[in-house]
Design an enzyme around this catalytic site. Structure first.
Site, PDB file in Angstrom:
ATOM      1  N   GLY A  95       1.130  11.053   4.777  1.00 27.60           N
ATOM      2  CA  GLY A  95       0.221   9.927   4.970  1.00 27.60           C
ATOM      3  C   GLY A  95       0.983   8.611   5.002  1.00 27.60           C
ATOM      4  O   GLY A  95       1.944   8.423   4.250  1.00 27.60           O
ATOM      5  N   GLN A 151       7.493   5.965   1.115  1.00 28.40           N
ATOM      6  CA  GLN A 151       7.814   7.391   1.020  1.00 28.40           C
ATOM      7  C   GLN A 151       7.970   8.001   2.416  1.00 28.40           C
ATOM      8  O   GLN A 151       8.881   8.797   2.668  1.00 28.40           O
ATOM      9  CB  GLN A 151       6.696   8.104   0.260  1.00 28.40           C
ATOM     10  CG  GLN A 151       6.735   9.611   0.334  1.00 28.40           C
ATOM     11  CD  GLN A 151       5.650  10.242  -0.523  1.00 28.40           C
ATOM     12  OE1 GLN A 151       5.738  10.249  -1.741  1.00 28.40           O
ATOM     13  NE2 GLN A 151       4.613  10.777   0.102  1.00 28.40           N
ATOM     14  N   HIS A 211      -5.962  13.755   2.032  1.00 26.71           N
ATOM     15  CA  HIS A 211      -5.169  14.990   2.138  1.00 26.71           C
ATOM     16  C   HIS A 211      -5.731  15.883   3.245  1.00 26.71           C
ATOM     17  O   HIS A 211      -4.977  16.467   4.031  1.00 26.71           O
ATOM     18  CB  HIS A 211      -5.229  15.783   0.818  1.00 26.71           C
ATOM     19  CG  HIS A 211      -4.632  15.091  -0.366  1.00 26.71           C
ATOM     20  ND1 HIS A 211      -5.379  14.702  -1.447  1.00 26.71           N
ATOM     21  CD2 HIS A 211      -3.355  14.749  -0.657  1.00 26.71           C
ATOM     22  CE1 HIS A 211      -4.603  14.145  -2.359  1.00 26.71           C
ATOM     23  NE2 HIS A 211      -3.363  14.152  -1.902  1.00 26.71           N
ATOM     24  N   SER A 263      -5.809  10.138  -5.337  1.00 33.63           N
ATOM     25  CA  SER A 263      -6.159  10.989  -6.482  1.00 33.63           C
ATOM     26  C   SER A 263      -6.361  10.129  -7.724  1.00 33.63           C
ATOM     27  O   SER A 263      -7.132  10.491  -8.621  1.00 33.63           O
ATOM     28  CB  SER A 263      -5.040  12.001  -6.739  1.00 33.63           C
ATOM     29  OG  SER A 263      -4.751  12.708  -5.555  1.00 33.63           O
TER      30      SER A 263
HETATM   31  P1  AMP Z   1      -0.084  12.951  -2.968  1.00 35.39           P
HETATM   32  O1  AMP Z   1      -0.904  14.124  -3.362  1.00 35.39           O
HETATM   33  O2  AMP Z   1      -0.606  11.646  -3.501  1.00 35.39           O
HETATM   34  O3  AMP Z   1       1.393  13.153  -3.220  1.00 35.39           O
HETATM   35  O4  AMP Z   1      -0.237  12.820  -1.396  1.00 35.39           O
HETATM   36  C1  AMP Z   1       0.089  13.882  -0.550  1.00 35.39           C
HETATM   37  C2  AMP Z   1       0.099  13.400   0.870  1.00 35.39           C
HETATM   38  O5  AMP Z   1      -1.195  12.873   1.199  1.00 35.39           O
HETATM   39  C3  AMP Z   1       1.098  12.237   1.077  1.00 35.39           C
HETATM   40  O6  AMP Z   1       1.737  12.388   2.333  1.00 35.39           O
HETATM   41  C4  AMP Z   1       0.210  11.029   1.057  1.00 35.39           C
HETATM   42  O7  AMP Z   1       0.723   9.930   1.778  1.00 35.39           O
HETATM   43  C5  AMP Z   1      -1.047  11.569   1.718  1.00 35.39           C
HETATM   44  N1  AMP Z   1      -2.201  10.753   1.368  1.00 35.39           N
HETATM   45  C6  AMP Z   1      -2.597  10.376   0.119  1.00 35.39           C
HETATM   46  N2  AMP Z   1      -3.664   9.566   0.195  1.00 35.39           N
HETATM   47  C7  AMP Z   1      -3.958   9.413   1.503  1.00 35.39           C
HETATM   48  C8  AMP Z   1      -4.955   8.688   2.235  1.00 35.39           C
HETATM   49  N3  AMP Z   1      -5.861   7.938   1.620  1.00 35.39           N
HETATM   50  N4  AMP Z   1      -4.953   8.778   3.574  1.00 35.39           N
HETATM   51  C9  AMP Z   1      -4.016   9.524   4.226  1.00 35.39           C
HETATM   52  N5  AMP Z   1      -3.052  10.231   3.604  1.00 35.39           N
HETATM   53  C10 AMP Z   1      -3.015  10.182   2.260  1.00 35.39           C
END
Ligand code: AMP
Length: 282
Positions: free
Chosen positions: A147, A153, A36, A186
């Site tokens: 990400g 997504q 994030h 997470s």
């Molecule tokens: P989330 O909180 O899981 O909904 O993720 C929020 C954003 O962070 C989304 O755009 C995810 O793709 C990105 N994200 C989650 N994990 C990673 C990671 N390991 N590397 C890069 N971006 C990430």
């Protein structure tokens, strides 16, 4: 750092800014990690103002999924975002986001939502598209940071921005990994210590499968590739339960043969009741 809790306060925050300011927007579900924060840092480098949202979106979880159990670590998230110098964080309540009764949501073409994650998570992408559209409406014109870890997504949001003529420019950033290769997530905090030891095998095995595909002169046999992924992981431990392993082109369209430079190999694997996803672009 301003903490905004209602959609109206986000609009007011935006409207108070000079109209020529560039806004970077990072939507998240919290339990923040370095993945994030890599989005946050890119946004800060490329914009005048950065706003991060934290909202565990009930609409994208099916009844059998881990919505109530999803990690929520607001105090730590707040510290991390403050340390990064983020301008504002948006932390809406479920009621503010979804006033009852909910009549309108975004529809996603079945052809898309029947692929990969969508096939196993009914209405998941409708939920994602709906919440992201709502957030875009509140934040206004922005550069939006996502990400590539959630590759399907990412492609969904790319389509939605085009299909709805949204005033957002999508920026995709590479997957951040732990030193042992495990994609940061997470959900990793929910793994038992034993499963955490096993989890890096998912990425290592994806790399092996990619190398085999690259050595195969473009041939792509989905069943064979799935079987060899399952076999490889089973050789590491009988704890892995593979949900899918599939290859698409980079627009997430099905392929019959592989074109190097235009492929994404995507996988979802359970360890215990923790569902992990990962992918490799090649
Ligand atoms: P989330 O909180 O899981 O909904 O993720 C929020 C954003 O962070 C989304 O755009 C995810 O793709 C990105 N994200 C989650 N994990 C990673 C990671 N390991 N590397 C890069 N971006 C990430």
């Amino acid at each position: 750092m301003q903490v905004l809790t209602s959609p109206d306060s986000v609009r007011a925050f935006r409207e108070a800014l000079p109209s020529d300011m560039h806004m970077g927007f990072v939507p998240t579900m919290g339990a923040l990690h370095d993945g994030h924060l890599s989005l946050v840092r890119a946004s800060q480098q490329q914009n005048d103002i950065t706003i991060v949202s934290i909202f565990v979106n009930p609409l994208q979880f099916s009844p059998s999924e881990d919505f109530s159990n999803y990690p929520r670590t607001w105090d730590k998230d707040r510290q991390l975002l403050e340390a990064e110098g983020v301008d504002a964080v948006f932390l809406p309540s479920g009621d503010d986001m979804y006033p009852e009764p909910l009549i309108t949501t975004v529809a996603v073409a079945q052809a898309f939502s029947s692929r990969a994650c969508g096939a196993f998570r009914p209405n998941h992408f409708e939920g994602v598209a709906t919440v992201v559209l709502k957030l875009f409406q509140m934040v206004g014109p922005c550069n939006a940071y996502f990400g590539l870890k959630d590759y399907q997504q990412f492609i969904l949001i790319k389509h939605m921005i085009r299909d709805f003529n949204l005033p957002a420019t999508l920026v995709g950033l590479p997957t951040r990994r732990e030193e042992d290769g495990l994609a940061m997530s997470s959900r990793n905090t929910k793994l038992t210590p034993e499963d955490r030891e096993l989890a890096p095998a998912i990425y290592k095995t994806l790399l092996k499968i990619r190398d085999r595909l690259l050595a195969g002169n473009g041939a792509y046999n989905p069943a064979e590739v799935f079987d060899s992924f399952c076999r490889e992981l089973a050789n590491v431990s009988n704890q892995f339960r593979v949900q899918y392993l599939q290859c698409y082109d980079r627009n997430f369209e099905p392929i019959t043969e592989m074109v190097e430079g235009d492929c994404v190999l995507v996988a979802a694997v359970y360890l215990g009741d923790v569902r992990l996803i990962d992918n490799i672009l090649f």
